[in-house]
Design a protein around this motif. Structure first.
Motif, short mmCIF file in Angstrom:
data_model
loop_
_atom_site.label_atom_id
_atom_site.label_comp_id
_atom_site.label_asym_id
_atom_site.label_seq_id
_atom_site.Cartn_x
_atom_site.Cartn_y
_atom_site.Cartn_z
N TYR A 51 1.14 -1.09 -0.08
CA TYR A 51 0.15 0.50 0.05
C TYR A 51 0.93 1.24 -0.11
O TYR A 51 1.62 1.28 0.80
CB TYR A 51 -1.04 0.35 1.03
N PRO A 52 0.59 1.93 -1.07
CA PRO A 52 1.39 3.68 -0.08
C PRO A 52 0.71 4.27 1.10
O PRO A 52 0.48 4.23 1.21
CB PRO A 52 0.67 3.82 -1.87
N ALA A 53 1.89 4.31 1.66
CA ALA A 53 1.29 4.94 3.41
C ALA A 53 0.73 6.09 3.18
O ALA A 53 0.32 6.69 4.44
CB ALA A 53 2.92 4.57 3.74
N LYS A 54 1.67 6.28 2.41
CA LYS A 54 0.68 8.43 2.66
C LYS A 54 -0.57 8.22 2.41
O LYS A 54 -1.19 8.98 2.76
CB LYS A 54 1.23 9.01 1.16
N ASP A 55 -1.15 7.60 1.33
CA ASP A 55 -2.53 7.61 1.53
C ASP A 55 -3.77 7.01 2.62
O ASP A 55 -4.73 6.58 1.95
CB ASP A 55 -3.41 7.05 0.18
N ASP A 57 -4.58 5.20 6.59
CA ASP A 57 -3.99 5.78 8.42
C ASP A 57 -3.41 3.91 8.35
O ASP A 57 -3.88 2.49 8.66
CB ASP A 57 -4.96 5.58 9.22
N VAL A 58 -2.10 4.24 7.80
CA VAL A 58 -0.88 3.20 8.48
C VAL A 58 -1.63 1.90 9.80
O VAL A 58 -1.68 0.68 9.55
CB VAL A 58 0.20 3.45 7.72
N ARG A 83 10.00 3.55 3.83
CA ARG A 83 9.67 4.23 3.12
C ARG A 83 8.83 5.01 2.68
O ARG A 83 7.80 5.71 4.34
CB ARG A 83 10.72 4.38 1.61
N LYS A 84 7.75 5.02 1.51
CA LYS A 84 6.17 5.61 1.39
C LYS A 84 5.30 4.15 1.14
O LYS A 84 4.84 4.27 0.67
CB LYS A 84 6.04 6.61 1.10
N GLU A 85 5.80 3.21 2.22
CA GLU A 85 5.09 1.49 1.39
C GLU A 85 5.04 1.34 2.67
O GLU A 85 5.73 1.31 3.85
CB GLU A 85 5.97 1.19 0.60
#
Length: 108
Positions: A51-55, A57-58, A83-85
């Motif tokens: 998942y793209p973590a920026k998009d 709520d992780v 990173r952002k994943e």
């Protein structure tokens, strides 16, 4: 609800270096991608969901996987954030993807 909010997620955290890519499944579904990976310590196959973590709520996403235990749902194994994943790992039951199952069993 209590279990969802109070769960200690650190026990599910994995290291990216413990996995190597397998060639069985590699699909892009737009918002997330799937690939099969091998967990080196036990040589077991898992499905990695990226998942793209920026998009999203992780923390809530990880908790959803961790608390939902049912025989019909692939077992949650772990996650890592790099990173952002966000990479989530579930057991590979060997049944393939629903998309492939439908394509292979439905005749036009």
């Amino acid at each position: 609800m209590y279990k969802f909010k109070s769960m200690n997620l650190s026990k599910y955290e994995q290291k990216s270096s413990d996995f190597e890519k397998d060639d069985d499944v590699d699909d892009d579904f737009g918002f997330f991608t799937l690939e099969t990976v091998i967990y080196k310590p036990n040589n077991k196959k898992y499905i990695k969901i990226n998942y793209p973590a920026k998009d999203l709520d992780v923390i809530h996403t990880i908790r959803l996987y961790a608390v939902n235990v049912h025989p019909a749902i692939s077992h949650f194994f772990g996650y890592y954030i790099k990173r952002k994943e966000l990479a989530v790992f579930v057991e590979d039951e060997g049944n393939g993807l629903l998309e492939d199952l439908i394509e292979n069993n439905c005749s036009s």
